[in-house]
Design an enzyme around this catalytic site. Sequence first.
Site: not given
Ligand SMILES: *Cc1c(COP(=O)(O)O)cnc(C)c1O
Length: 476
Positions: A121
Amino acid sequence: MKYQSTRGHAELRSFCEILLEGLAPDGGLYLPTHYPRIDAATLARWRGLRYHELAFEILSLYIDDIPADDLRALTARTYTPEVFGSTEITPLKPLDRAANTPEGVDLYLQALSNGPTLAFKDMAMQLLGQLFEYELARRGETLNILGATSGDTGSAAEYAMRGKKNVRVFMLSPQGRMSPFQQAQMFSLQDPNIHNLAIEGVFDDCQDIVKAVSNDLDFKRRHHIGTVNSINWARLLAQVVYYFAGYFQATRDNGDQVSFAVPSGNFGNICAGHVARMMGLPIRHLVLATNENNVLDEFFRTGTYRVRGSAETHETSSPSMDISKASNFERFVFDLLGRDGDRTKQLFKTDVEQHGSFTVTDDEFARTAEFGFVSGTSTHADRLATIRDTYRRFGVVIDTHTADGLKVGRECIDWGVPMIVLETALPAKFAETIVEAIGIQPDRPPAMRGIEDLPKRFVVMPADVQRVKSYLSEHV
Ligand SMILES: *Cc1c(COP(=O)(O)O)cnc(C)c1O
């Protein structure tokens, strides 16, 4: 480039107009009116670029209301080796290079998790921090970001906005329910513009409070309240860049194809892959991996999208993929339906809200394959087995979400096409399951060692909307 709503609202907007907003006025999500196609010459030229230059090239196709020199400076400031740990920013790590898969195909992890909070993120949120500060200064406005988190999103937002001018973050988290590591990551921040509110309740209480405050439109306007949730188009756009960066590292020639396996929750990450493919990046398959919360795998197997109630939503060892509905999915469905806003509105506003599900037609379902999508599900036992196997064969420790991606990615390998599995977090974040799988504590990056012992800055509050509102009024 102009942006339109997925639900047919007529008004078109520019990038900076939607940057600080959530949903479109009709409740839809914003998408560009078209995806610019990248020709062979452009793709060849991009192959040699550094990450931040590539980011500038891609972003400038979608942003025409920030002067080029400013945008170039913003991307250069965001994607630095100091923040992301290497000059490649998202390096590929080969697995199976020596042993090879049964099909003889290269298998890679793409490291997206070397930013400040050890999850992918950061890739988008760090850019959002720069864009917000830039745009707010230009407008002479301030923004107070209100959010609820159970882990990755909240910390990524705080690390992106800390010390930024004209922005404050108010992040609600369920008191005592995050892992000590995740809590320490957030609560050890001493920046005066970051406010941690530990709510006496569960995550849903936090989210309900955020909704209640946001629904008080007068309060929201007076206090300049905004969000940074995963439906923000700028976040998605930032994520498009690493699909190109991964492709260039795994191939020698622009005639080659690759596939990506994506651990998915709210469909943000893989939606960025869909955008990259629509731009002409030679992606064979976009492999969508879910955990036991398999709302999306079900759709890509059956054509039925059925949201789950809270009783049906499992708490798993890949918690950032524990979803009951996928908040970015509407963007993909809009494309799948040939960009028919009325029909998208019918499916998401009427069918989902009234009946909890919809089913697309056979013709529409057939298009999911044309768009390159395949899918699969992974369970706790699969995660343990995949973490164990990857450690034993390659000496590489992967996190639980990445394990979901790798498990499903392996099942979907095509002969002759490299498979790139997106590494969405570092194992240090989910140490408990790593210990369960292989009996050892995962390494932490040096900067994260002992963060549980740092002084903490947070306030505890009952799950009460009025109390949160009073806190906001006093601190904005
Ligand atoms: C947010 C997240 C996801 C999922 O990603 P999306 O964009 O919501 O599909 C997967 N793995 C981790 C570690 C995350 O923080």
